[in-house]
Design a protein around this motif. Sequence first.
Motif, PDB file in Angstrom:
ATOM      1  N   LEU A  39       0.829  -1.209   0.000  1.00 14.94           N
ATOM      2  CA  LEU A  39       0.000   0.000   0.000  1.00 14.94           C
ATOM      3  C   LEU A  39       0.862   1.258   0.000  1.00 14.94           C
ATOM      4  N   VAL A  40       1.974   1.213   0.722  1.00 17.90           N
ATOM      5  CA  VAL A  40       2.834   2.386   0.830  1.00 17.90           C
ATOM      6  C   VAL A  40       3.686   2.582  -0.424  1.00 17.90           C
ATOM      7  N   LEU A  41       4.179   1.495  -1.008  1.00 19.73           N
ATOM      8  CA  LEU A  41       5.232   1.598  -2.023  1.00 19.73           C
ATOM      9  C   LEU A  41       4.826   1.151  -3.423  1.00 19.73           C
ATOM     10  N   HIS A  42       3.549   0.889  -3.665  1.00 15.12           N
ATOM     11  CA  HIS A  42       3.134   0.395  -4.980  1.00 15.12           C
ATOM     12  C   HIS A  42       3.538   1.309  -6.145  1.00 15.12           C
ATOM     13  N   PRO A  43       3.435   2.647  -6.039  1.00 15.03           N
ATOM     14  CA  PRO A  43       3.830   3.481  -7.185  1.00 15.03           C
ATOM     15  C   PRO A  43       5.241   3.202  -7.690  1.00 15.03           C
ATOM     16  N   LEU A  44       6.187   2.939  -6.791  1.00 15.55           N
ATOM     17  CA  LEU A  44       7.546   2.614  -7.221  1.00 15.55           C
ATOM     18  C   LEU A  44       7.590   1.261  -7.921  1.00 15.55           C
ATOM     19  N   ASP A  45       6.781   0.318  -7.472  1.00 10.78           N
ATOM     20  CA  ASP A  45       6.712  -0.993  -8.112  1.00 10.78           C
ATOM     21  C   ASP A  45       6.151  -0.864  -9.522  1.00 10.78           C
ATOM     22  N   LEU A  46       5.139  -0.025  -9.684  1.00  5.32           N
ATOM     23  CA  LEU A  46       4.547   0.230 -11.001  1.00  5.32           C
ATOM     24  C   LEU A  46       5.591   0.763 -11.973  1.00  5.32           C
ATOM     25  N   VAL A  47       6.343   1.763 -11.540  1.00  5.71           N
ATOM     26  CA  VAL A  47       7.372   2.364 -12.401  1.00  5.71           C
ATOM     27  C   VAL A  47       8.469   1.354 -12.707  1.00  5.71           C
ATOM     28  N   LYS A  48       8.849   0.539 -11.712  1.00  2.00           N
ATOM     29  CA  LYS A  48       9.889  -0.476 -11.927  1.00  2.00           C
ATOM     30  C   LYS A  48       9.515  -1.418 -13.060  1.00  2.00           C
ATOM     31  N   TYR A 284      19.476  -5.481 -16.426  1.00  2.00           N
ATOM     32  CA  TYR A 284      19.419  -4.769 -15.150  1.00  2.00           C
ATOM     33  C   TYR A 284      18.568  -3.505 -15.229  1.00  2.00           C
ATOM     34  N   LYS A 285      17.701  -3.418 -16.238  1.00  2.00           N
ATOM     35  CA  LYS A 285      16.824  -2.260 -16.348  1.00  2.00           C
ATOM     36  C   LYS A 285      15.872  -2.208 -15.152  1.00  2.00           C
ATOM     37  N   GLY A 286      15.771  -1.040 -14.556  1.00  2.00           N
ATOM     38  CA  GLY A 286      14.889  -0.872 -13.412  1.00  2.00           C
ATOM     39  C   GLY A 286      15.520  -1.237 -12.086  1.00  2.00           C
ATOM     40  N   LEU A 287      16.812  -1.641 -12.083  1.00  2.00           N
ATOM     41  CA  LEU A 287      17.450  -2.064 -10.833  1.00  2.00           C
ATOM     42  C   LEU A 287      17.512  -0.933  -9.818  1.00  2.00           C
ATOM     43  N   GLY A 288      17.827   0.274 -10.296  1.00  2.00           N
ATOM     44  CA  GLY A 288      17.932   1.412  -9.393  1.00  2.00           C
ATOM     45  C   GLY A 288      16.635   1.671  -8.651  1.00  2.00           C
ATOM     46  N   ILE A 289      15.546   1.760  -9.395  1.00  2.00           N
ATOM     47  CA  ILE A 289      14.253   2.013  -8.762  1.00  2.00           C
ATOM     48  C   ILE A 289      13.810   0.813  -7.936  1.00  2.00           C
ATOM     49  N   TYR A 290      14.224  -0.386  -8.342  1.00  2.00           N
ATOM     50  CA  TYR A 290      13.895  -1.570  -7.555  1.00  2.00           C
ATOM     51  C   TYR A 290      14.523  -1.488  -6.164  1.00  2.00           C
ATOM     52  N   LEU A 291      15.773  -1.050  -6.094  1.00  2.00           N
ATOM     53  CA  LEU A 291      16.440  -0.915  -4.799  1.00  2.00           C
ATOM     54  C   LEU A 291      15.790   0.176  -3.953  1.00  2.00           C
ATOM     55  N   TRP A 292      15.356   1.269  -4.612  1.00  2.00           N
ATOM     56  CA  TRP A 292      14.634   2.323  -3.901  1.00  2.00           C
ATOM     57  C   TRP A 292      13.315   1.788  -3.352  1.00  2.00           C
ATOM     58  N   HIS A 293      12.688   0.916  -4.109  1.00  2.00           N
ATOM     59  CA  HIS A 293      11.389   0.368  -3.712  1.00  2.00           C
ATOM     60  C   HIS A 293      11.534  -0.739  -2.678  1.00  2.00           C
ATOM     61  N   VAL A 294      12.483  -1.627  -2.903  1.00  2.00           N
ATOM     62  CA  VAL A 294      12.527  -2.854  -2.119  1.00  2.00           C
ATOM     63  C   VAL A 294      13.173  -2.676  -0.747  1.00  2.00           C
ATOM     64  N   THR A 295      14.054  -1.680  -0.594  1.00  2.00           N
ATOM     65  CA  THR A 295      14.728  -1.513   0.696  1.00  2.00           C
ATOM     66  C   THR A 295      13.751  -1.107   1.800  1.00  2.00           C
ATOM     67  N   PRO A 296      12.962  -0.027   1.616  1.00  2.00           N
ATOM     68  CA  PRO A 296      11.954   0.254   2.655  1.00  2.00           C
ATOM     69  C   PRO A 296      10.891  -0.829   2.737  1.00  2.00           C
ATOM     70  N   ASN A 297      10.578  -1.448   1.588  1.00  2.00           N
ATOM     71  CA  ASN A 297       9.583  -2.522   1.563  1.00  2.00           C
ATOM     72  C   ASN A 297       9.980  -3.654   2.499  1.00  2.00           C
ATOM     73  N   ILE A 298      11.196  -4.124   2.351  1.00  2.00           N
ATOM     74  CA  ILE A 298      11.629  -5.272   3.141  1.00  2.00           C
ATOM     75  C   ILE A 298      11.785  -4.910   4.608  1.00  2.00           C
ATOM     76  N   CYS A 299      12.132  -3.646   4.890  1.00  2.00           N
ATOM     77  CA  CYS A 299      12.245  -3.218   6.283  1.00  2.00           C
ATOM     78  C   CYS A 299      10.878  -3.243   6.964  1.00  2.00           C
ATOM     79  N   ILE A 300       9.837  -2.778   6.255  1.00  2.00           N
ATOM     80  CA  ILE A 300       8.479  -2.807   6.796  1.00  2.00           C
ATOM     81  C   ILE A 300       8.039  -4.251   7.032  1.00  2.00           C
ATOM     82  N   VAL A 301       8.263  -5.107   6.028  1.00  2.00           N
ATOM     83  CA  VAL A 301       7.843  -6.511   6.124  1.00  2.00           C
ATOM     84  C   VAL A 301       8.520  -7.210   7.303  1.00  2.00           C
ATOM     85  N   PHE A 302       9.840  -7.068   7.414  1.00  2.00           N
ATOM     86  CA  PHE A 302      10.557  -7.801   8.457  1.00  2.00           C
ATOM     87  C   PHE A 302      10.311  -7.231   9.847  1.00  2.00           C
TER      88      PHE A 302
END
Length: 320
Positions: A39-48, A284-302
């Motif tokens: 819910l918080v980070l979906h826009p970054l996932d969409l762009v990725k 590796y297209k989208g890797l940069g935005i993936y790291l921007w998206h996934v780092t806070p994502n995984i912190c919230i999940v864990f």
Amino acid sequence: MARPSMDTDTRPTRLYSALRNIKWEYLVAGISGGVVSTLVLHPLDLVKIRFQVNEGYGVTNRPKYNGIVHALRSIARSDGFVGLYQGVTPNIWGAGMSWGLYFFFYNSIKTKLNEGDSKRNLGPGYHIMAATGAGFTTLVLTNPIWVTKTRLCLQYDKPAVSTSSVHYKGMLDALFKIYKFEGIRGLYKGFVPGVFGISHGALQFMAYEEMKTLYNTYRNQPIDTRLGSAEYVVFAALSKMFAATTTYPYQVLRSRIQDQHRDYGNIRDIVRQIFKYEGIRGLYKGLGIYLWHVTPNICIVFLLYEYITNWKSNRPDNHS
């Protein structure tokens, strides 16, 4: 009248005992973390996803973005704030189910391997084994949802001007139409790269578990000692970045084979075309935005995972 056998009499008891031993909190923790982070980070996932499939040739009607900020602004300008959450419904279902099932299966397998002793250090090999088993089972159950998420995220046009032969009105409509026009194979597009992607979760959980173990060993405390939020955030972020940079190309391959605007022959064909027209950077297209998206994502999940699975030890009556 014959008396019922002892085996028959003990079946309900054994079933009840088995259900009691199942760690349902892992399922709840995974679902909670997956839903909140999505819910918080979906826009970054969409762009990725849009960056991953933007091959620069073939499909001419794809939106062109100059970067993350430009992509977010362009989508919001053309489709409004709602446009930033295109495909969010299957993403919530997929993330909730995937994290919930993954944590559930992973900890069930891990408990079986360490014979119920949480203080026993399984080591990297067994952690990878548990994560691999959990990843494959979860992938089989959730792949159709991820296909619908990708399709909805890549639906650029309005129905009236859509150049695609099929327009999806939502998650259920997408599931129905994919099955109707493409069969069960359509719902499992991207399954093969997804299988390779199981290594992503395996490496991530192995690194996460080993960092916790090494940290507790360094502090001369039991390996199942509950840590602070800062430690969990750091270990989760580092383990995710390690797994992401190691295995990222499978995500590009999965997004491209699920893309409704292109018809690739197979995975080998996608890899061949990427190397021919885009070079190694195409993987590796989208890797940069993936790291921007996934780092806070995984912190919230864990964080939610560790808090919910340890909620009993956090209760005041356990510290009295």
